[in-house]
Structure formats: C-alpha cells, structure tokens
Design a protein around this motif. Structure first.
Motif, PDB file in Angstrom:
ATOM      1  N   GLN A 167       0.811  -0.852   0.018  1.00 30.66           N
ATOM      2  CA  GLN A 167       0.013  -0.014   0.061  1.00 30.66           C
ATOM      3  C   GLN A 167       0.907   1.246  -0.061  1.00 30.66           C
ATOM      4  O   GLN A 167       1.865   1.178   0.756  1.00 30.66           O
ATOM      5  N   LEU A 168       0.599   2.207  -0.901  1.00 32.32           N
ATOM      6  CA  LEU A 168       1.349   3.438  -0.965  1.00 32.32           C
ATOM      7  C   LEU A 168       0.283   4.609  -0.718  1.00 32.32           C
ATOM      8  O   LEU A 168      -0.703   4.786  -0.984  1.00 32.32           O
ATOM      9  N   VAL A 169       1.059   5.622   0.175  1.00 31.76           N
ATOM     10  CA  VAL A 169       0.142   6.801   0.428  1.00 31.76           C
ATOM     11  C   VAL A 169       1.347   7.777   0.076  1.00 31.76           C
ATOM     12  O   VAL A 169       2.331   8.130   0.867  1.00 31.76           O
ATOM     13  N   GLU A 170       0.740   8.872  -0.749  1.00 29.95           N
ATOM     14  CA  GLU A 170       1.516   9.984  -0.917  1.00 29.95           C
ATOM     15  C   GLU A 170       1.229  11.093  -0.047  1.00 29.95           C
ATOM     16  O   GLU A 170       0.099  11.409   0.224  1.00 29.95           O
ATOM     17  N   SER A 171       2.221  12.019   0.107  1.00 31.42           N
ATOM     18  CA  SER A 171       1.971  13.334   0.714  1.00 31.42           C
ATOM     19  C   SER A 171       3.079  14.549   0.352  1.00 31.42           C
ATOM     20  O   SER A 171       3.985  13.956  -0.538  1.00 31.42           O
ATOM     21  N   GLY A 172       2.562  15.877   0.761  1.00 31.75           N
ATOM     22  CA  GLY A 172       3.826  16.614   0.470  1.00 31.75           C
ATOM     23  C   GLY A 172       3.221  17.670  -0.638  1.00 31.75           C
ATOM     24  O   GLY A 172       3.980  18.680  -0.879  1.00 31.75           O
ATOM     25  N   GLY A 173       2.238  17.191  -0.886  1.00 34.40           N
ATOM     26  CA  GLY A 173       1.613  18.244  -2.435  1.00 34.40           C
ATOM     27  C   GLY A 173       1.241  19.650  -1.578  1.00 34.40           C
ATOM     28  O   GLY A 173       0.878  19.634  -0.321  1.00 34.40           O
ATOM     29  N   GLY A 174       0.717  20.413  -2.455  1.00 31.66           N
ATOM     30  CA  GLY A 174       0.357  22.039  -2.157  1.00 31.66           C
ATOM     31  C   GLY A 174       0.661  22.881  -3.331  1.00 31.66           C
ATOM     32  O   GLY A 174       0.759  22.479  -4.440  1.00 31.66           O
ATOM     33  N   LEU A 175       0.176  24.132  -2.921  1.00 30.80           N
ATOM     34  CA  LEU A 175       0.409  25.144  -3.537  1.00 30.80           C
ATOM     35  C   LEU A 175       1.615  25.836  -3.552  1.00 30.80           C
ATOM     36  O   LEU A 175       2.064  26.123  -2.550  1.00 30.80           O
ATOM     37  N   VAL A 176       2.424  26.225  -4.428  1.00 26.57           N
ATOM     38  CA  VAL A 176       3.696  26.924  -4.369  1.00 26.57           C
ATOM     39  C   VAL A 176       3.623  27.807  -5.757  1.00 26.57           C
ATOM     40  O   VAL A 176       3.382  27.587  -6.677  1.00 26.57           O
ATOM     41  N   GLN A 177       4.541  28.897  -5.447  1.00 29.42           N
ATOM     42  CA  GLN A 177       4.719  29.759  -6.519  1.00 29.42           C
ATOM     43  C   GLN A 177       5.798  29.284  -7.619  1.00 29.42           C
ATOM     44  O   GLN A 177       6.775  28.239  -7.307  1.00 29.42           O
ATOM     45  N   ALA A 178       5.790  29.732  -8.758  1.00 30.17           N
ATOM     46  CA  ALA A 178       6.597  29.365  -9.682  1.00 30.17           C
ATOM     47  C   ALA A 178       8.210  29.600  -9.178  1.00 30.17           C
ATOM     48  O   ALA A 178       8.342  30.657  -8.615  1.00 30.17           O
ATOM     49  N   GLY A 179       9.064  28.665  -9.491  1.00 32.52           N
ATOM     50  CA  GLY A 179      10.352  28.898  -8.993  1.00 32.52           C
ATOM     51  C   GLY A 179      10.428  28.218  -7.717  1.00 32.52           C
ATOM     52  O   GLY A 179      11.729  28.087  -7.146  1.00 32.52           O
ATOM     53  N   GLY A 180       9.426  27.825  -6.773  1.00 32.05           N
ATOM     54  CA  GLY A 180       9.566  27.174  -5.516  1.00 32.05           C
ATOM     55  C   GLY A 180       9.880  25.586  -5.770  1.00 32.05           C
ATOM     56  O   GLY A 180      10.120  25.026  -6.729  1.00 32.05           O
ATOM     57  N   SER A 181       9.811  25.174  -4.400  1.00 30.21           N
ATOM     58  CA  SER A 181      10.273  23.789  -4.130  1.00 30.21           C
ATOM     59  C   SER A 181       9.157  23.058  -3.337  1.00 30.21           C
ATOM     60  O   SER A 181       8.589  23.642  -2.430  1.00 30.21           O
ATOM     61  N   LEU A 182       9.016  21.868  -3.700  1.00 32.53           N
ATOM     62  CA  LEU A 182       8.225  20.688  -2.845  1.00 32.53           C
ATOM     63  C   LEU A 182       8.853  19.520  -2.550  1.00 32.53           C
ATOM     64  O   LEU A 182       9.675  19.125  -3.568  1.00 32.53           O
ATOM     65  N   ARG A 183       8.597  18.808  -1.480  1.00 32.35           N
ATOM     66  CA  ARG A 183       9.131  17.638  -1.370  1.00 32.35           C
ATOM     67  C   ARG A 183       8.042  16.418  -1.198  1.00 32.35           C
ATOM     68  O   ARG A 183       7.206  16.731  -0.273  1.00 32.35           O
ATOM     69  N   LEU A 184       7.877  15.615  -2.288  1.00 32.23           N
ATOM     70  CA  LEU A 184       6.854  14.553  -1.991  1.00 32.23           C
ATOM     71  C   LEU A 184       7.242  13.488  -1.441  1.00 32.23           C
ATOM     72  O   LEU A 184       8.401  12.927  -1.651  1.00 32.23           O
ATOM     73  N   SER A 185       6.490  13.040  -0.425  1.00 35.90           N
ATOM     74  CA  SER A 185       6.956  11.509   0.337  1.00 35.90           C
ATOM     75  C   SER A 185       6.031  10.435  -0.472  1.00 35.90           C
ATOM     76  O   SER A 185       4.742  10.797  -0.264  1.00 35.90           O
ATOM     77  N   CYS A 186       6.421   9.364  -0.176  1.00 37.47           N
ATOM     78  CA  CYS A 186       5.328   8.088  -0.396  1.00 37.47           C
ATOM     79  C   CYS A 186       5.785   6.957   0.673  1.00 37.47           C
ATOM     80  O   CYS A 186       6.833   6.581   0.517  1.00 37.47           O
ATOM     81  N   ALA A 187       4.689   6.856   1.379  1.00 38.32           N
ATOM     82  CA  ALA A 187       4.970   5.830   2.489  1.00 38.32           C
ATOM     83  C   ALA A 187       4.396   4.548   2.065  1.00 38.32           C
ATOM     84  O   ALA A 187       3.254   4.382   1.599  1.00 38.32           O
ATOM     85  N   ALA A 188       5.450   3.363   2.203  1.00 44.13           N
ATOM     86  CA  ALA A 188       4.869   2.141   1.716  1.00 44.13           C
ATOM     87  C   ALA A 188       4.666   0.909   2.812  1.00 44.13           C
ATOM     88  O   ALA A 188       5.297   1.235   4.054  1.00 44.13           O
TER      89      ALA A 188
END
Length: 122
Positions: free
Chosen positions: A3-24
């Motif tokens: 089973q996989l669950v993603e997290s870390g998404g969201g709203l960000v301005q252009a040029g910004g960063s995000l880190r997505l995680s996936c827990a198994a």
C-alpha cells in the motif's frame, strides 16, 4: 501486496520547491522498483522519475532532469521526490507507484497510491 500513500503536495509559486513523500506498507519497499508519475487535468498519466531497488540507478523524463530528484529509504519504507524550480506546467496530481521492472511505462507498475495535488502558480 503493498500500500502506498503520498503526501507533501500543495500550492507553490513558480520557482519554488516541494518534497513529495510516499510511504509504503504491507511488504518491504526493497522488493520494488519505485516510480513517480503525474496527471494533469484532461491529460494522460505521464512518467516523471524512477529508482531501482537499491537506489543505485535513477531515470527522469526530460523536463524533470536537473530539477527533480527521486530517492528512497528502504529502511524506512519511504520514497521521495524533491522538486525544485517548479513551473506552472508541473501542476498535476502526482502518483507514487511500485513495480517489478525498471521501466518508464505505467503498465510496468503494479501498485499505486491515491495521488497528491501539486499546484504551481505563476
């Protein structure tokens, strides 16, 4: 099964960063090749990045090269996608996937998470 669950998404301005995680859970992550895919509204699900079983090999679709980094921590059963220099065209639902083959095609992956929304504003 895994089973996989993603997290870390969201709203960000252009040029910004995000880190997505996936827990198994369910089976050791080390049994699988892991991939990230994304699907924008009205479009097909596209390959973004993949990492082999021990993290020694990675591959990216062309627009992600140099901006995104996929990594994994088998001890923690986690997979990550670090996304830098984000652009509005990166807006999509991002999916984590597990499979048996180190390939880009979505049909090579057997297990999928529910997705996490990434929105990049201009």
């Amino acid at each position: 099964q895994v089973q996989l669950v993603e997290s870390g998404g969201g709203l960000v301005q252009a040029g910004g960063s995000l880190r997505l995680s996936c827990a198994a859970s369910g089976r050791p992550l080390s049994s699988y090749v892991m991939g990230w895919f994304r699907q924008a509204p009205g479009k097909e699900r596209d390959f973004v990045a993949a990492i082999n079983w021990n993290g020694g090999r990675t591959m990216y679709e062309d627009s992600a090269k140099g901006r995104f980094t996929i990594s994994r921590d088998n001890a923690e059963n986690m997979v990550y996608l670090q996304m830098n220099s984000l652009k509005p065209v990166d807006t999509a639902v991002y999916y984590c996937a597990a499979g048996s083959y180190y390939l880009q095609g979505s049909t090579s992956y057997d297990y999928w998470g529910q997705g996490t929304q990434v929105t990049v504003s201009s």
